[in-house]
Design a protein around this motif. Structure first.
Motif, PDB file in Angstrom:
ATOM      1  N   TRP A  47      -8.250   3.460   0.224  1.00 16.89           N
ATOM      2  CA  TRP A  47      -8.116   4.705   0.968  1.00 16.89           C
ATOM      3  C   TRP A  47      -9.384   5.506   0.676  1.00 16.89           C
ATOM      4  O   TRP A  47      -9.759   5.705  -0.472  1.00 16.89           O
ATOM      5  N   SER A  90       1.463   4.949   1.375  1.00 24.01           N
ATOM      6  CA  SER A  90       1.179   5.526   2.692  1.00 24.01           C
ATOM      7  C   SER A  90       0.132   6.627   2.551  1.00 24.01           C
ATOM      8  O   SER A  90      -0.132   7.127   1.448  1.00 24.01           O
ATOM      9  N   GLU A  91      -0.411   7.023   3.663  1.00 24.02           N
ATOM     10  CA  GLU A  91      -1.377   8.115   3.682  1.00 24.02           C
ATOM     11  C   GLU A  91      -0.749   9.394   3.111  1.00 24.02           C
ATOM     12  O   GLU A  91      -1.369  10.130   2.351  1.00 24.02           O
ATOM     13  N   GLN A 128       1.773   9.571   0.916  1.00 26.42           N
ATOM     14  CA  GLN A 128       1.961   9.420  -0.526  1.00 26.42           C
ATOM     15  C   GLN A 128       0.660   9.663  -1.295  1.00 26.42           C
ATOM     16  O   GLN A 128       0.660  10.344  -2.324  1.00 26.42           O
ATOM     17  N   TRP A 188       0.824  -1.214   0.000  1.00 23.80           N
ATOM     18  CA  TRP A 188       0.000   0.000   0.000  1.00 23.80           C
ATOM     19  C   TRP A 188       0.860   1.267   0.000  1.00 23.80           C
ATOM     20  O   TRP A 188       1.917   1.320   0.629  1.00 23.80           O
TER      21      TRP A 188
END
Length: 101
Positions: free
Chosen positions: A63, A38-39, A41, A36
């Protein structure tokens, strides 16, 4: 009185035995969590495309992003967790965009 007690017990048992489901309107295919983005990114990718991000969370294997689209609409967006691709744009229960499979 007995009927009221029976009804209350039935309702409580349903609360504790019903499975939990994602709250969103979209489900992503299962992917390895290690792959995944990241938040940060995902946020940087969307911001570079003109989005304004208010908050973000994981939902349905995607997300889920709440924010403002480049055209100024406040929306809920589902983003693929690995590619960062926008899969669905939703505004107050109305689907504005859905990626074709």
């Amino acid at each position: 009185m007995n009927l009221t007690l029976h009804t209350a017990v039935s309702m409580l048992s349903c609360i504790f035995t019903c499975p939990a489901y994602a709250t969103g309107v979209y489900q992503c295919e299962p992917t390895e969590k290690a792959a995944w983005l990241s938040e940060v990114q995902v946020s940087e990718k969307l911001t570079a495309d003109g989005w304004q991000i208010r908050r973000m969370k994981e939902d349905g294997g995607c997300w889920e992003v709440y924010g403002t689209a480049p055209d100024g609409l406040r929306v809920e967006v589902y983003v693929h967790p690995v590619s960062g691709e926008v899969l669905l744009i939703n505004q107050r229960g109305t689907i504005l965009y859905r990626k074709q499979d």
